[in-house]
Design a protein around this motif. Structure first.
Motif, mmCIF file in Angstrom:
data_model
loop_
_atom_site.group_PDB
_atom_site.id
_atom_site.type_symbol
_atom_site.label_atom_id
_atom_site.label_comp_id
_atom_site.label_asym_id
_atom_site.label_seq_id
_atom_site.Cartn_x
_atom_site.Cartn_y
_atom_site.Cartn_z
ATOM 1 N N ASP A 203 -1.856 3.153 6.191
ATOM 2 C CA ASP A 203 -1.952 1.784 6.692
ATOM 3 C C ASP A 203 -2.647 0.881 5.682
ATOM 4 O O ASP A 203 -2.497 -0.342 5.735
ATOM 5 N N VAL A 204 -3.419 1.495 4.784
ATOM 6 C CA VAL A 204 -4.141 0.732 3.756
ATOM 7 C C VAL A 204 -4.172 1.544 2.467
ATOM 8 O O VAL A 204 -4.400 2.761 2.491
ATOM 9 N N LEU A 205 -3.942 0.874 1.359
ATOM 10 C CA LEU A 205 -4.230 1.407 0.038
ATOM 11 C C LEU A 205 -5.510 0.724 -0.428
ATOM 12 O O LEU A 205 -5.529 -0.487 -0.653
ATOM 13 N N LEU A 206 -6.595 1.494 -0.517
ATOM 14 C CA LEU A 206 -7.901 0.950 -0.924
ATOM 15 C C LEU A 206 -8.131 1.335 -2.374
ATOM 16 O O LEU A 206 -8.233 2.523 -2.694
ATOM 17 N N THR A 207 -8.201 0.340 -3.252
ATOM 18 C CA THR A 207 -8.353 0.600 -4.675
ATOM 19 C C THR A 207 -9.667 0.061 -5.203
ATOM 20 O O THR A 207 -10.269 -0.849 -4.632
ATOM 21 N N HIS A 208 -10.095 0.635 -6.317
ATOM 22 C CA HIS A 208 -11.285 0.118 -6.994
ATOM 23 C C HIS A 208 -10.928 -1.136 -7.785
ATOM 24 O O HIS A 208 -11.601 -2.157 -7.691
ATOM 25 N N HIS A 209 -9.851 -1.081 -8.533
ATOM 26 C CA HIS A 209 -9.463 -2.235 -9.351
ATOM 27 C C HIS A 209 -8.599 -3.202 -8.540
ATOM 28 O O HIS A 209 -7.615 -2.779 -7.933
ATOM 29 N N ARG B 44 -3.014 -7.647 7.802
ATOM 30 C CA ARG B 44 -3.524 -8.486 8.893
ATOM 31 C C ARG B 44 -4.565 -7.709 9.698
ATOM 32 O O ARG B 44 -4.474 -6.487 9.869
ATOM 33 N N ASP B 45 -5.555 -8.427 10.191
ATOM 34 C CA ASP B 45 -6.703 -7.813 10.836
ATOM 35 C C ASP B 45 -6.353 -6.968 12.062
ATOM 36 O O ASP B 45 -7.028 -5.975 12.340
ATOM 37 N N ASP B 46 -5.329 -7.342 12.796
ATOM 38 C CA ASP B 46 -5.035 -6.607 14.033
ATOM 39 C C ASP B 46 -4.083 -5.430 13.823
ATOM 40 O O ASP B 46 -3.683 -4.777 14.784
ATOM 41 N N ALA B 47 -3.753 -5.112 12.565
ATOM 42 C CA ALA B 47 -2.868 -3.980 12.288
ATOM 43 C C ALA B 47 -3.598 -2.672 12.578
ATOM 44 O O ALA B 47 -4.811 -2.558 12.364
ATOM 45 N N PRO B 48 -2.887 -1.653 13.074
ATOM 46 C CA PRO B 48 -3.521 -0.364 13.358
ATOM 47 C C PRO B 48 -4.099 0.262 12.088
ATOM 48 O O PRO B 48 -3.562 0.096 10.989
ATOM 49 N N LEU B 49 -5.204 0.983 12.254
ATOM 50 C CA LEU B 49 -5.847 1.677 11.141
ATOM 51 C C LEU B 49 -5.914 3.161 11.485
ATOM 52 O O LEU B 49 -6.725 3.591 12.295
ATOM 53 N N ILE C 33 3.908 -4.607 1.606
ATOM 54 C CA ILE C 33 4.055 -5.412 2.816
ATOM 55 C C ILE C 33 5.224 -4.902 3.653
ATOM 56 O O ILE C 33 5.109 -4.735 4.877
ATOM 57 N N ARG C 34 6.356 -4.643 3.005
ATOM 58 C CA ARG C 34 7.512 -4.133 3.753
ATOM 59 C C ARG C 34 7.224 -2.757 4.376
ATOM 60 O O ARG C 34 7.756 -2.419 5.430
ATOM 61 N N GLY C 35 6.367 -1.981 3.702
ATOM 62 C CA GLY C 35 6.035 -0.658 4.215
ATOM 63 C C GLY C 35 4.904 -0.664 5.226
ATOM 64 O O GLY C 35 4.490 0.408 5.685
ATOM 65 N N GLY C 36 4.393 -1.850 5.560
ATOM 66 C CA GLY C 36 3.319 -1.951 6.537
ATOM 67 C C GLY C 36 1.999 -1.399 6.044
ATOM 68 O O GLY C 36 1.159 -0.952 6.835
ATOM 69 N N CYS C 37 1.784 -1.443 4.729
ATOM 70 C CA CYS C 37 0.556 -0.915 4.125
ATOM 71 C C CYS C 37 -0.241 -2.066 3.517
ATOM 72 O O CYS C 37 0.238 -2.756 2.606
ATOM 73 N N ALA C 38 -1.440 -2.287 4.007
ATOM 74 C CA ALA C 38 -2.311 -3.337 3.479
ATOM 75 C C ALA C 38 -2.897 -2.892 2.135
ATOM 76 O O ALA C 38 -2.886 -1.704 1.792
ATOM 77 N N LEU C 39 -3.424 -3.842 1.384
ATOM 78 C CA LEU C 39 -4.077 -3.568 0.105
ATOM 79 C C LEU C 39 -5.476 -4.154 0.142
ATOM 80 O O LEU C 39 -5.659 -5.324 0.513
ATOM 81 N N LEU D 276 -7.446 -2.868 11.265
ATOM 82 C CA LEU D 276 -7.786 -3.204 9.887
ATOM 83 C C LEU D 276 -9.094 -3.986 9.817
ATOM 84 O O LEU D 276 -9.881 -3.813 8.883
ATOM 85 N N ARG D 277 -9.360 -4.819 10.794
ATOM 86 C CA ARG D 277 -10.605 -5.577 10.788
ATOM 87 C C ARG D 277 -11.818 -4.644 10.758
ATOM 88 O O ARG D 277 -12.868 -5.004 10.204
ATOM 89 N N ASP D 278 -11.694 -3.443 11.340
ATOM 90 C CA ASP D 278 -12.805 -2.490 11.327
ATOM 91 C C ASP D 278 -13.066 -1.968 9.923
ATOM 92 O O ASP D 278 -14.227 -1.742 9.540
ATOM 93 N N LEU D 279 -12.012 -1.761 9.150
ATOM 94 C CA LEU D 279 -12.200 -1.354 7.763
ATOM 95 C C LEU D 279 -12.862 -2.473 6.962
ATOM 96 O O LEU D 279 -13.771 -2.219 6.159
ATOM 97 N N ARG D 280 -12.440 -3.698 7.184
ATOM 98 C CA ARG D 280 -13.038 -4.831 6.465
ATOM 99 C C ARG D 280 -14.526 -4.926 6.779
ATOM 100 O O ARG D 280 -15.361 -5.118 5.874
ATOM 101 N N THR D 281 -14.887 -4.786 8.054
ATOM 102 C CA THR D 281 -16.295 -4.888 8.457
ATOM 103 C C THR D 281 -17.106 -3.744 7.861
ATOM 104 O O THR D 281 -18.219 -3.936 7.358
ATOM 105 N N THR D 282 -16.542 -2.541 7.905
ATOM 106 C CA THR D 282 -17.242 -1.368 7.382
ATOM 107 C C THR D 282 -17.412 -1.469 5.868
ATOM 108 O O THR D 282 -18.489 -1.177 5.320
ATOM 109 N N ALA D 283 -16.353 -1.860 5.168
ATOM 110 C CA ALA D 283 -16.439 -2.013 3.720
ATOM 111 C C ALA D 283 -17.475 -3.073 3.344
ATOM 112 O O ALA D 283 -18.219 -2.903 2.363
ATOM 113 N N GLU D 284 -17.558 -4.128 4.122
ATOM 114 C CA GLU D 284 -18.541 -5.179 3.845
ATOM 115 C C GLU D 284 -19.957 -4.636 3.993
ATOM 116 O O GLU D 284 -20.870 -5.032 3.249
ATOM 117 N N SER D 285 -20.168 -3.731 4.939
ATOM 118 C CA SER D 285 -21.505 -3.157 5.123
ATOM 119 C C SER D 285 -21.878 -2.230 3.964
ATOM 120 O O SER D 285 -23.052 -2.095 3.621
#
Length: 277
Positions: A62-68, A34-39, A92-98, A6-15
């Motif tokens: 693993d992630v739901l990425l939304t605009h709003h 959490r940052d160490d969760a699989p992506l 959270i229970r489903g292991g899906c970050a937002l 997940l940390r890789d998505l955060r870094t990429t999105a920031e770029s």
């Protein structure tokens, strides 16, 4: 496949969409997870609502990425007897970050307004309100390859958008020629008085309110100004999703990025008033 986290998505999105470029009132970035969760799988959508949360969990995203952003205003509890708390608990229970990319994704090259300008075929599109980077900023203004009537242009606008109950609303003479086009993805009536909008032949945005729209049209009748085209907020911003997914795929190869096909426009039907004439 690379072992992305997940940390890789955060870094990429920031770029792509730096958080520092978001409006002061906005709340972007990681909402839960959490940052160490699989992506491995990411679902993109305009909104985090029950239907898109269901879709994310059904697809084992693993992630739901939304605009709003889900948690934007006045949230003091995420108890599960609240709508937003229940959504977060399910994710959270489903292991899906937002994760949310909002106004930081509106302004840059390839952002929401750029996506609309590109679909409309505007030439020389540039920001209405430039940011620190000359290619980024609020809204876009550019020219059509050739002038056409307001009616024809409104049909062009309708043709690039997914269908919604509200459709496309137009204020102006259908035969008026339009060539210079201003637009703003999302709610853009705050730019109605901007010189770049006033000098355009037509202004395309969402959520135009009665009084600002009426005042703009009265000003146009007196001193010249744009016709107005009001488009559904969800429909306009949905155009950004596929381009965002393509950029993420290129930077995180092997991760599945899928765009939700669910319409989260809130309106489900309309009823025409009966004529009394």
């Amino acid at each position: 496949m690379d072992d992305f986290r997940l940390r890789d998505l955060r870094t990429t999105a920031e770029s792509l969409w730096p958080a520092a470029t978001a409006e002061d009132w906005d709340r972007v970035g990681l909402v839960s997870g959490r940052d160490d969760a699989p992506l491995r799988r990411v679902l993109l959508a305009v909104d985090a609502v029950g239907a898109t949360v269901d879709e994310a969990l059904d697809r084992r995203a693993d992630v739901l990425l939304t605009h709003h952003p889900l948690l934007l205003r006045g949230v003091h509890s995420v108890a599960e007897d609240t709508a937003k708390g229940a959504l977060l608990a399910r994710l959270i229970r489903g292991g899906c970050a937002l994760f949310a990319a909002h106004t930081n994704a509106d302004a840059p090259a390839g952002g929401v307004s750029d996506a609309i300008a590109e679909r409309l075929g505007l030439l020389g599109a540039e920001p209405i309100v430039p940011g620190a980077d000359p290619e980024s900023g609020l809204g876009r203004v550019g020219r059509l390859p050739a002038a056409e009537t307001l009616s024809a242009f409104a049909n062009r606008v309708a043709g690039i958008l997914p269908a919604t109950v509200g459709g496309v609303r137009v204020a102006g003479d259908p035969g008026r020629p339009v060539e210079r086009v201003a637009l703003c993805g999302g709610a853009g009536d705050g730019l109605l008085d901007h010189p770049a909008v006033r000098s355009a032949d037509v202004y395309v945005t969402s959520d135009l309110r009665h009084h600002p729209a009426q005042e703009s049209l009265e000003a146009s009748a007196a001193a010249g100004g744009p016709a107005l085209i009001d488009i559904a907020h969800w429909a306009a911003e949905s155009l950004w999703l596929e381009g965002a997914a393509e950029r993420l795929r290129a930077l995180l190869p092997g991760v599945e990025f899928r765009v939700s096909g669910i319409r989260t426009d809130p309106w489900t039907f309309s009823v025409a008033a009966e004529s009394t004439g």
